[in-house]
Design an enzyme around this catalytic site. Structure first.
Site, PDB file in Angstrom:
ATOM      1  N   GLU A 133       0.657  -1.247   0.060  1.00 29.81           N
ATOM      2  CA  GLU A 133      -0.181  -0.114  -0.093  1.00 29.81           C
ATOM      3  C   GLU A 133       0.898   1.235   0.087  1.00 29.81           C
ATOM      4  OE1 GLU A 133      -3.134   0.158  -0.469  1.00 29.81           O
ATOM      5  OE2 GLU A 133      -3.951  -1.912  -0.012  1.00 29.81           O
ATOM      6  N   GLU A 135     -12.000  -0.371 -10.559  1.00 26.81           N
ATOM      7  CA  GLU A 135     -11.498  -1.273 -11.399  1.00 26.81           C
ATOM      8  C   GLU A 135     -12.344  -1.563 -12.823  1.00 26.81           C
ATOM      9  OE1 GLU A 135     -11.528  -2.172  -8.501  1.00 26.81           O
ATOM     10  OE2 GLU A 135      -9.508  -2.045  -8.000  1.00 26.81           O
ATOM     11  N   ASP A 167      -3.967 -10.273  -8.764  1.00 29.34           N
ATOM     12  CA  ASP A 167      -4.193  -9.362  -9.830  1.00 29.34           C
ATOM     13  C   ASP A 167      -3.258  -8.489 -10.445  1.00 29.34           C
ATOM     14  OD1 ASP A 167      -4.095  -7.873  -7.649  1.00 29.34           O
ATOM     15  OD2 ASP A 167      -6.185  -7.157  -7.504  1.00 29.34           O
ATOM     16  N   ARG A 217       0.645   3.748  -3.314  1.00 29.64           N
ATOM     17  CA  ARG A 217      -0.180   5.061  -3.048  1.00 29.64           C
ATOM     18  C   ARG A 217       0.867   6.207  -2.844  1.00 29.64           C
ATOM     19  NH1 ARG A 217      -5.875   3.667  -0.405  1.00 29.64           N
ATOM     20  NH2 ARG A 217      -5.641   1.626  -0.577  1.00 29.64           N
TER      21      ARG A 217
HETATM   22  C1  DMJ Z   1      -6.399   0.064  -5.206  1.00 31.61           C
HETATM   23  O1  DMJ Z   1      -5.755   0.563  -4.138  1.00 31.61           O
HETATM   24  C2  DMJ Z   1      -5.419  -0.346  -6.421  1.00 31.61           C
HETATM   25  O2  DMJ Z   1      -6.013  -0.836  -7.609  1.00 31.61           O
HETATM   26  C3  DMJ Z   1      -5.138  -1.993  -5.937  1.00 31.61           C
HETATM   27  O3  DMJ Z   1      -4.229  -2.554  -6.681  1.00 31.61           O
HETATM   28  C4  DMJ Z   1      -6.197  -2.654  -5.843  1.00 31.61           C
HETATM   29  N1  DMJ Z   1      -7.354  -1.812  -5.143  1.00 31.61           N
HETATM   30  C5  DMJ Z   1      -7.615  -0.605  -4.856  1.00 31.61           C
HETATM   31  C6  DMJ Z   1      -8.840  -0.335  -5.572  1.00 31.61           C
HETATM   32  O4  DMJ Z   1      -9.788  -1.052  -5.615  1.00 31.61           O
END
Ligand code: DMJ
Length: 654
Positions: A283, A548, A416, A287
């Site tokens: 995270e 998404e 993912d 971010r």
């Molecule tokens: C985001 O923080 C990023 O896209 C991450 O890869 C997955 N989930 C959240 C949003 O849903």
């Protein structure tokens, strides 16, 4: 007694020794050991050496946290198995067949239980994390997994080194290497009035979300719009201002310059990186590191570069594991790292350690420090070499043995963005990273063979795989894959290109189908027992402002210019306005099928960073952040393509 206590001083070992108290002393030998016959002395010495060997061997079976083990074994542990970093490039890869035989064998047969909570929560809803509501990662972690901060690589903090190399970095040279201006000819302003109006609406939503964050939660991580206060959470290790750092580039791209300046000033004066909290490596990377990197590349403001390199260095100790695969949680102050308590058998998560590559390459680029690149290349090397069941990448890997721990495969949560970063690594390398390309298309082939399904109603979806058994569900998170497969279509094998584009469109269509009747989609939807892209469990019906599906609309629009994607995006804008806008910001909702909306009181930072940015781009001309020059990290922060030859020719020292 002396022998027992001092030669085998770890008390937990003593009871398990195969000797009774009396057997320590040989029959016919005086306790003093004086006056022994030669043969008795020999037998005694033999016994003594056996005992010492046994005690030493027992060390290997102690938990990592036991000090005695660290004293005797730690020195060899890291270097022996770290692949490809710190001059260890030629050392053995723990995933090779020899190590697989010797190591902890995971997989279907292994006696390990998946402890991942399936409850909704995910207040910081990363694709990678499924955890229970309000759970604290640090409370859940297994204490036995705590690691001492390993000795810091001297290259990490060598200010002189970084200063010297970083000063060689030229922002001007970088800009010359872009093919097109980042913000386009006219900031992406669309020529038709309807699209322009829609874009203006999205900009207004951003301003509304920002103003309320500023008013009620300034400096905290996220806004709670119903209670009108801030939320700090436990994902960022004491770092603050997640919504500010996540918003910098969105504000800048939208031309909200006053707000951008406020955000920049906050970073300059208040973003305190001296923190002792425990953070999610993933995270913080997507971010904070991603947000600061794109702010720097878009604006050239030195403060962002300075902060991001400093922060990047604080993440490096997470890689000090036997394999170099980082653990999920790190204390940013001490450098101590842990695996998530909920992760199977102390494992690291594919989507977490597989989602560092883009940012870390740029950290090396800006700092001149190759260590960042070495760390992620090491991960790549291990993953490339390890045996993959049916060519698939399971979601859990042991950072100690380098073996898979569970055979759960998913293109949604936990897996993912690993796949996303393979294709984006290739694109960001100016299409020179052949290894990433190969890994991506092989993974795609395996996913298509094993996971991609058609529902009875004709919807294409990507199921999850649990040791060979399909779970016919798709998470909202997995809906990013429409866009990913779309941007990867052009570089696939020639005969597959159209096929990939069709597959991308089909998946995006399926995800759009899941957006009903509120026109917002549930967290997970199923394709069994008569379900067609619908959530069958109450606990899967929430929507937390995730991006998404809209992300895939944006890419599919850029790739095809089919007007339906803009139309679908507009439906989402209207639904967000109707169901998620409250008096003091935007909030997630608990049930996308309920006629009366119930809000979750959280304005996620990714709503500002991703959802609104992708919507804005969807209603802009393609020359705003052109895809030839920019790749978006998984939090939608644009990072430039690295054109090594051009940078070199422009006197940029790599
Ligand atoms: C985001 O923080 C990023 O896209 C991450 O890869 C997955 N989930 C959240 C949003 O849903």
């Amino acid at each position: 007694n002396f022998l027992k206590v001092h030669l085998c001083s770890y008390t937990r070992v003593i009871p398990s020794l195969p000797f009774s108290e009396s057997s320590v002393f040989l029959p016919g030998v005086s306790a003093s050991g004086m006056g022994l016959r030669l043969s008795q002395k020999f037998v005694f010495l033999l016994f003594l050496s056996g005992l010492v060997t046994l005690c030493f061997g027992a060390l290997f079976f102690l938990p990592d946290s036991v000090r005695l083990k660290r004293i005797f074994l730690s020195k060899n542990e890291n270097p022996a198995v770290t692949v490809g970093s710190d001059n260890e490039l030629s050392k053995k890869v723990p995933g090779d067949p020899e190590h697989l035989r010797a190591g902890l064998k995971g997989g279907e047969g292994a006696n390990v239980k998946l402890k991942v909570s399936r409850k909704p929560s995910v207040t910081h809803g990363a694709r990678t994390v499924e955890r229970s509501v309000g759970s604290r990662a640090q409370d859940e972690r297994s204490p036995a997994r705590a690691q001492e901060p390993a000795a810091r690589d001297e290259r990490v903090t060598s200010a002189a080194h970084n200063g010297e190399r970083a000063s060689a970095y030229s922002y001007e040279a970088f800009k010359k290497c872009l093919l097109k201006p980042a913000l386009g000819k006219n900031k992406g302003t669309p020529s038709d009035s309807e699209t322009l109006q829609r874009r203006e609406k999205v900009k207004e939503m951003m301003k509304f979300a920002w103003d309320n964050y500023k008013r009620y939660a300034w400096g905290q991580n996220e806004l709670r719009p119903l209670t009108r206060n801030g939320h700090i959470g436990n994902m960022f290790g004491g770092l603050r201002g997640a919504s500010i750092v996540d918003s910098l580039d969105t504000l800048y791209i939208m031309g909200l310059m006053e707000e951008y300046e406020e955000a920049k000033e906050w970073v300059q004066n208040n973003l305190n990186l001296i923190s002792n909290g425990e953070a999610s490596l993933f995270e913080v990377n997507i971010r904070y590191v991603g947000g600061l990197l794109s702010a720097y590349y878009l604006t050239g403001a030195e403060i962002f570069k300075q902060k991001v390199v400093e922060l990047g260095e604080k993440l490096l100790p997470a890689f000090n594991t036997p394999t170099g695969i980082p653990r999920g949680v790190i204390n940013l102050g001490s450098g101590t790292s842990w695996s998530w308590g909920w992760a199977s058998a102390g494992s690291s998560i594919l989507a977490e350690f597989g989602t560092l590559h883009l940012e870390f390459l740029h950290l090396s680029q800006l700092s001149g420090n190759p260590l960042f690149t070495e760390k992620v290349m090491n991960i790549r090397k291990l993953l490339n070499k390890i045996e993959k069941p049916h060519g698939l990448y399971p979601n859990f890997l042991s950072p100690v043995s380098g073996n898979w721990v569970q055979h759960h495969v998913s293109i949604g949560g936990l897996g993912d963005s690993f796949y996303e970063y393979l294709i984006k690594s290739y694109l960001m390398s100016d299409k020179t990273d052949q290894e990433a390309k190969k890994m991506y298309y092989s993974a795609m082939e395996a996913i298509e063979t094993n996971l991609v399904q058609k529902s009875p109603g004709g919807l294409t979806y990507v199921a999850e795989w649990r040791g060979g058994i399909l779970d016919h569900k798709m998470g909202h998170l997995a809906c990013f894959s429409g866009g990913m497969i779309g941007i990867g279509a052009d570089d696939g094998p020639t005969e597959q290109r159209q096929h990939y584009l069709d597959l991308a469109a089909e998946i995006t269509h399926t995800c759009h189908e899941s957006y009903s009747p509120t026109k917002l989609g549930p967290e997970a939807f199923r394709f069994d027992a008569g379900a067609e892209a619908t959530a069958t469990r109450l606990s899967d019906r929430y929507y937390i402002l995730r991006p998404e599906v809209i992300e895939s609309y944006m890419y599919m629009w850029r790739l095809t210019h089919d007007p339906k994607y803009r139309q679908w995006g507009w439906e989402a804008v209207e639904a967000l306005e109707k169901h998620c806008r409250v008096d003091a910001g935007f909030s997630g909702i608990r049930d996308v099928y309920a006629s009366t909306v119930s809000h979750d009181n959280m304005q996620q930072s990714f709503f500002l960073s991703e959802t609104l940015k992708y919507l804005y781009l969807l209603f802009s001309d393609d020359d705003l952040l052109p895809l030839e020059d920019w790749v978006f990290n998984t939090e939608a922060h644009p990072l430039p393509v690295i054109r090594k030859t051009c940078l070199f020719e422009s006197n940029f020292v790599l």
